[in-house]
Design a protein around this motif. Structure first.
Motif, PDB file in Angstrom:
ATOM      1  N   ASP A  62       0.833  -1.210   0.000  1.00 32.67           N
ATOM      2  CA  ASP A  62       0.000   0.000   0.000  1.00 32.67           C
ATOM      3  C   ASP A  62       0.869   1.263   0.000  1.00 32.67           C
ATOM      4  OD1 ASP A  62      -2.402  -1.380  -0.065  1.00 32.67           O
ATOM      5  OD2 ASP A  62      -2.637  -1.391   2.122  1.00 32.67           O
ATOM      6  N   ILE A  63       1.985   1.229   0.747  1.00 33.90           N
ATOM      7  CA  ILE A  63       2.912   2.359   0.764  1.00 33.90           C
ATOM      8  C   ILE A  63       3.466   2.593  -0.632  1.00 33.90           C
ATOM      9  CG2 ILE A  63       5.183   3.139   1.557  1.00 33.90           C
ATOM     10  CD1 ILE A  63       4.652   1.845   4.219  1.00 33.90           C
ATOM     11  N   GLU A  64       3.893   1.504  -1.285  1.00 34.10           N
ATOM     12  CA  GLU A  64       4.474   1.629  -2.619  1.00 34.10           C
ATOM     13  C   GLU A  64       3.469   2.160  -3.628  1.00 34.10           C
ATOM     14  OE1 GLU A  64       7.607   1.127  -4.375  1.00 34.10           O
ATOM     15  OE2 GLU A  64       7.948   1.728  -2.308  1.00 34.10           O
ATOM     16  N   MET A  65       2.230   1.701  -3.535  1.00 38.47           N
ATOM     17  CA  MET A  65       1.223   2.143  -4.499  1.00 38.47           C
ATOM     18  C   MET A  65       0.868   3.618  -4.280  1.00 38.47           C
ATOM     19  SD  MET A  65      -1.204  -1.226  -5.115  1.00 38.47           S
ATOM     20  CE  MET A  65      -1.802  -1.320  -3.441  1.00 38.47           C
ATOM     21  N   ARG A  66       0.810   4.043  -3.033  1.00 41.50           N
ATOM     22  CA  ARG A  66       0.560   5.467  -2.758  1.00 41.50           C
ATOM     23  C   ARG A  66       1.712   6.321  -3.267  1.00 41.50           C
ATOM     24  NH1 ARG A  66      -1.344   3.544   2.284  1.00 41.50           N
ATOM     25  NH2 ARG A  66       0.610   4.164   3.307  1.00 41.50           N
ATOM     26  N   ARG A  67       2.937   5.851  -3.034  1.00 44.31           N
ATOM     27  CA  ARG A  67       4.112   6.590  -3.512  1.00 44.31           C
ATOM     28  C   ARG A  67       4.080   6.703  -5.034  1.00 44.31           C
ATOM     29  NH1 ARG A  67       7.908   5.520  -6.315  1.00 44.31           N
ATOM     30  NH2 ARG A  67       7.446   3.304  -6.295  1.00 44.31           N
ATOM     31  N   MET A  68       3.730   5.614  -5.698  1.00 46.33           N
ATOM     32  CA  MET A  68       3.660   5.598  -7.152  1.00 46.33           C
ATOM     33  C   MET A  68       2.639   6.621  -7.668  1.00 46.33           C
ATOM     34  SD  MET A  68       2.767   2.299  -9.518  1.00 46.33           S
ATOM     35  CE  MET A  68       3.869   1.285  -8.541  1.00 46.33           C
ATOM     36  N   ASP A 121      -2.767  -5.657 -10.516  1.00 50.79           N
ATOM     37  CA  ASP A 121      -4.046  -4.992 -10.813  1.00 50.79           C
ATOM     38  C   ASP A 121      -3.886  -3.473 -10.779  1.00 50.79           C
ATOM     39  OD1 ASP A 121      -5.344  -7.398 -11.140  1.00 50.79           O
ATOM     40  OD2 ASP A 121      -6.341  -7.369  -9.185  1.00 50.79           O
ATOM     41  N   HIS A 122      -3.116  -2.996  -9.809  1.00 53.08           N
ATOM     42  CA  HIS A 122      -2.864  -1.557  -9.692  1.00 53.08           C
ATOM     43  C   HIS A 122      -2.090  -1.055 -10.911  1.00 53.08           C
ATOM     44  CE1 HIS A 122      -0.752   2.086  -8.090  1.00 53.08           C
ATOM     45  NE2 HIS A 122      -1.948   2.319  -7.592  1.00 53.08           N
ATOM     46  N   HIS A 123      -1.079  -1.820 -11.321  1.00 48.73           N
ATOM     47  CA  HIS A 123      -0.317  -1.452 -12.510  1.00 48.73           C
ATOM     48  C   HIS A 123      -1.215  -1.396 -13.743  1.00 48.73           C
ATOM     49  CE1 HIS A 123       3.562  -1.466 -10.639  1.00 48.73           C
ATOM     50  NE2 HIS A 123       4.192  -1.421 -11.801  1.00 48.73           N
ATOM     51  N   ASN A 124      -2.084  -2.383 -13.849  1.00 49.14           N
ATOM     52  CA  ASN A 124      -2.907  -2.501 -15.055  1.00 49.14           C
ATOM     53  C   ASN A 124      -4.073  -1.517 -15.094  1.00 49.14           C
ATOM     54  OD1 ASN A 124      -1.289  -4.572 -16.027  1.00 49.14           O
ATOM     55  ND2 ASN A 124      -2.518  -6.170 -15.059  1.00 49.14           N
ATOM     56  N   THR A 125      -4.301  -0.828 -14.005  1.00 50.24           N
ATOM     57  CA  THR A 125      -5.370   0.171 -13.981  1.00 50.24           C
ATOM     58  C   THR A 125      -4.778   1.571 -13.813  1.00 50.24           C
ATOM     59  OG1 THR A 125      -5.686  -0.262 -11.597  1.00 50.24           O
ATOM     60  CG2 THR A 125      -7.157  -1.386 -13.142  1.00 50.24           C
ATOM     61  N   TYR A 126      -4.169   1.839 -12.670  1.00 50.01           N
ATOM     62  CA  TYR A 126      -3.664   3.191 -12.410  1.00 50.01           C
ATOM     63  C   TYR A 126      -2.553   3.580 -13.385  1.00 50.01           C
ATOM     64  CZ  TYR A 126      -1.989   7.376 -10.175  1.00 50.01           C
ATOM     65  OH  TYR A 126      -1.615   8.679  -9.950  1.00 50.01           O
TER      66      TYR A 126
END
Length: 215
Positions: A62-68, A121-126
């Motif tokens: 979650d930290i990595e996805m928020r940072r991204m 999933d996050h990569h493929n959407t956001y």
């Protein structure tokens, strides 16, 4: 209320330390005991906040996805044009790669499949949406070719960036991650660019080279 704040502080300390250690050493090689030892707390305390390592890995993710998401937003806002936006993003990613263990995605996929699915999933959407917005911006600015199939190129971009972590393609240690990122991004941009876009690519590459020579 004070107790709630203390619990929030402890939770944040745990996940931040886990994030630091996972990024540096990989996930599999870092035990819950080691995280507890680094924090000066008991392993039992960690389990009060995270029922198992899977849950802690998801917290780190979650930290990595928020940072991204923050990084993508900053690059989009600060970029003078679509090409500049990509160069800013590349600078951020390459800085992140310093001290980054390339085995982390392998560990995620093999030992924490639920978290890995969440990550992809996050990569493929956001990230898909970020790349789509960048390509549309570049076309509007006359820097990218208007006939580009945006859907194909967005998926291609995501796939090639994940590929650099695949040891079957690039054995860990053979090439620095920053070099792989730079080469793949350079080819991606040239494939998109109009003659005007290529001029901006050359300009930003020269500026970047001067900065690297002075650091």
């Amino acid at each position: 209320m004070l107790q709630i704040y203390k619990e929030m502080e402890t939770d944040e300390r745990i996940v931040k330390k886990a994030h630091e250690l996972y990024m540096r050493f990989g996930i599999r090689s870092v035990s819950m005991d080691e995280i507890a030892g680094h924090l000066g707390i008991s392993k039992k305390t960690i389990y009060q906040f995270y029922k198992d390592k899977d849950a802690l890995v998801e917290g780190v993710l979650d930290i990595e996805m928020r940072r991204m998401e923050i990084d993508c937003t900053c690059s989009r806002i600060e970029g003078n044009n679509a090409v500049h936006e990509i160069f800013l993003a590349m600078d951020i990613v390459e800085e992140m790669f310093k001290g980054f263990n390339p085995a982390i995605l392998y560990d995620l996929e093999k030992y924490h499949p639920k978290a890995y699915t969440k990550f992809t999933d996050h990569h493929n959407t956001y990230l898909y949406d970020c790349n789509k917005a960048n390509i549309e911006r570049g076309i509007m600015e006359g820097l990218y070719r208007p006939e580009i199939n945006i859907d194909i190129m967005c998926k291609y971009r995501i796939g090639t960036m994940l590929m650099i972590f695949n040891a079957n393609f690039f054995p860990h240690g053979k090439y620095p991650l920053a070099t792989l990122c730079s080469e793949i991004t350079d080819n991606f941009l040239h494939g998109l660019a109009t003659p005007k876009g290529k001029e901006w690519i050359t300009k930003y590459k020269m500026e970047r080279s001067k900065v690297l020579l002075t650091t």
